[in-house]
Design a protein around this motif. Structure first.
Motif, PDB file in Angstrom:
ATOM      1  N   THR A  62       0.870  -1.207   0.113  1.00  0.00           N
ATOM      2  CA  THR A  62      -0.055  -0.003   0.171  1.00  0.00           C
ATOM      3  C   THR A  62       0.878   1.300   0.093  1.00  0.00           C
ATOM      4  O   THR A  62       2.214   1.135   0.154  1.00  0.00           O
ATOM      5  N   GLN A  63       0.296   2.416  -0.200  1.00  0.00           N
ATOM      6  CA  GLN A  63       0.917   3.684  -0.265  1.00  0.00           C
ATOM      7  C   GLN A  63       1.516   3.834   1.142  1.00  0.00           C
ATOM      8  O   GLN A  63       2.675   4.388   1.344  1.00  0.00           O
ATOM      9  N   ALA A  64       0.596   3.516   2.063  1.00  0.00           N
ATOM     10  CA  ALA A  64       1.373   3.872   3.571  1.00  0.00           C
ATOM     11  C   ALA A  64       2.524   2.704   4.016  1.00  0.00           C
ATOM     12  O   ALA A  64       3.425   3.270   4.665  1.00  0.00           O
ATOM     13  N   MET A  65       2.569   1.655   3.203  1.00  0.00           N
ATOM     14  CA  MET A  65       3.775   0.769   3.471  1.00  0.00           C
ATOM     15  C   MET A  65       5.052   1.189   2.892  1.00  0.00           C
ATOM     16  O   MET A  65       5.951   0.699   3.012  1.00  0.00           O
ATOM     17  N   LEU A 160       5.504   0.700  -9.422  1.00  0.00           N
ATOM     18  CA  LEU A 160       4.185   0.872  -9.194  1.00  0.00           C
ATOM     19  C   LEU A 160       3.515  -0.241  -9.862  1.00  0.00           C
ATOM     20  O   LEU A 160       3.865  -0.954 -10.905  1.00  0.00           O
ATOM     21  N   GLU A 161       2.207  -0.615  -8.924  1.00  0.00           N
ATOM     22  CA  GLU A 161       1.419  -1.547  -9.571  1.00  0.00           C
ATOM     23  C   GLU A 161       0.848  -1.394 -10.883  1.00  0.00           C
ATOM     24  O   GLU A 161       0.644  -2.276 -11.674  1.00  0.00           O
ATOM     25  N   THR A 162       0.373  -0.121 -10.942  1.00  0.00           N
ATOM     26  CA  THR A 162      -0.479   0.414 -12.329  1.00  0.00           C
ATOM     27  C   THR A 162       0.492   1.141 -12.986  1.00  0.00           C
ATOM     28  O   THR A 162       1.191   2.130 -12.375  1.00  0.00           O
ATOM     29  N   TRP A 163       0.954   0.705 -14.355  1.00  0.00           N
ATOM     30  CA  TRP A 163       2.066   1.418 -15.350  1.00  0.00           C
ATOM     31  C   TRP A 163       1.806   3.065 -15.243  1.00  0.00           C
ATOM     32  O   TRP A 163       0.769   3.334 -15.627  1.00  0.00           O
ATOM     33  N   ARG A 167      -0.043   7.514  -8.130  1.00  0.00           N
ATOM     34  CA  ARG A 167      -0.817   7.301  -6.964  1.00  0.00           C
ATOM     35  C   ARG A 167      -1.139   5.925  -6.522  1.00  0.00           C
ATOM     36  O   ARG A 167      -1.929   5.843  -5.751  1.00  0.00           O
ATOM     37  N   ALA A 168      -0.913   5.239  -7.545  1.00  0.00           N
ATOM     38  CA  ALA A 168      -1.277   3.730  -7.324  1.00  0.00           C
ATOM     39  C   ALA A 168      -0.360   2.929  -6.136  1.00  0.00           C
ATOM     40  O   ALA A 168       0.610   3.396  -5.616  1.00  0.00           O
ATOM     41  N   PRO A 169      -0.877   1.780  -5.803  1.00  0.00           N
ATOM     42  CA  PRO A 169      -0.176   0.974  -4.791  1.00  0.00           C
ATOM     43  C   PRO A 169       1.357   0.612  -5.598  1.00  0.00           C
ATOM     44  O   PRO A 169       1.658   0.733  -6.831  1.00  0.00           O
ATOM     45  N   TYR A 170       2.204  -0.100  -4.629  1.00  0.00           N
ATOM     46  CA  TYR A 170       3.373  -0.174  -5.014  1.00  0.00           C
ATOM     47  C   TYR A 170       3.524  -1.889  -5.114  1.00  0.00           C
ATOM     48  O   TYR A 170       2.962  -2.453  -4.464  1.00  0.00           O
TER      49      TYR A 170
END
Length: 265
Positions: A62-65, A160-163, A167-170
């Motif tokens: 997640t972004q927080a992690m 990035l999880e989304t290319w 702002r996407a999760p990692y």
């Protein structure tokens, strides 16, 4: 000059004793803070069902992690290669990560950063990049990539999880083969990219590569830290050398001359 025989160095001894005592307390405090950081990391990982072990694999963060994970692993390696779309959004842009990144550069960690030309369009981007350069970070600019990733030595990659969506999760990658692929990809882009802060007296190589990116004169001037008139004068000089009237013709002439490959354009 030696002190007089009746010189009383008792205040000096007291100051030295305080300095030694405070230094010991500071080291102990740093140890406690490191332990607190590790505990917080472990708790956060449990909340997000993330395994902090060294087993090779791929995990979604997640972004927080992502930010504390970057900070933790980056502190354990001797080099960090970063590809950046935005300096304002995404993991690692937090103040504590930015400060720790500069401190690691000052301590000798090799840091290479490839930035999108868009980062140089903002005052915040230019000021933060300048501060990191002063700390020792190497920086170049390119538009050959359309997503972000961070190569943490030979240990891991965070991307990035989304290319292309900062702002996407990692995704946290420890698989050695995948880490090697990202590292090789970075090296290929690095070799083609002009420096953001080239040394005085450098040849026109950086200018030529910025022209290949389609950068406007204003961006070239800011990136190369020269005046706008200097950029235009150097472009005009290149056009005179090759006997052309337009930048398109200049690009074709540079390619024929071997100074600009088709892959750079």
């Amino acid at each position: 000059m030696s002190p007089s025989p009746d010189f009383d160095d008792e205040p000096l001894r007291r100051l030295e004793a305080h300095l030694i005592s405070d230094s010991i307390q500071l080291e102990e405090a740093r140890g406690r803070l490191a332990d607190v950081g590790d505990a917080l990391m472990a708790l956060r990982a449990r909340m997000h069902n993330i395994d902090l072990g060294d087993d090779p694999g791929v995990q979604v963060l997640t972004q927080a992690m992502a930010a504390p994970m970057i900070d933790r692993v980056a502190g354990e390696v001797d080099r960090v290669d970063n590809v950046m779309l935005s300096i304002e959004v995404g993991a690692g842009s937090e103040d504590v990560n930015t400060r720790n990144e500069r401190n690691r550069a000052l301590e000798g960690q090799r840091q290479r950063t490839l930035v999108s030309p868009a980062v140089l369009e903002t005052d915040l981007g230019r000021s933060q990049l300048a501060a990191k350069r002063e700390a020792g970070q190497e920086q170049r600019v390119t538009d050959l990539f359309h997503t972000e990733f961070l190569v943490l030595g030979d240990e891991a990659v965070i991307t990035l999880e989304t290319w292309g969506d900062p702002r996407a999760p990692y995704v946290f990658i420890r698989n050695p083969a995948l880490v090697g692929c990202f590292s090789a990809w970075f090296d290929l882009m690095w070799a083609r990219a002009p420096g953001i802060d080239p040394p005085v007296g450098r040849s026109d190589e950086a200018l030529v590569r910025m022209l290949a990116l389609g950068a406007k004169d204003e961006m070239i001037a800011r990136t190369l830290h020269v005046g706008l008139r200097t950029v235009r004068r150097r472009v005009a000089a290149l056009m005179d050398v090759y006997g052309v009237d337009t930048r398109f013709q200049l690009g074709a002439a540079l390619e024929r001359d071997g100074r600009l490959s088709a892959a750079d354009r």
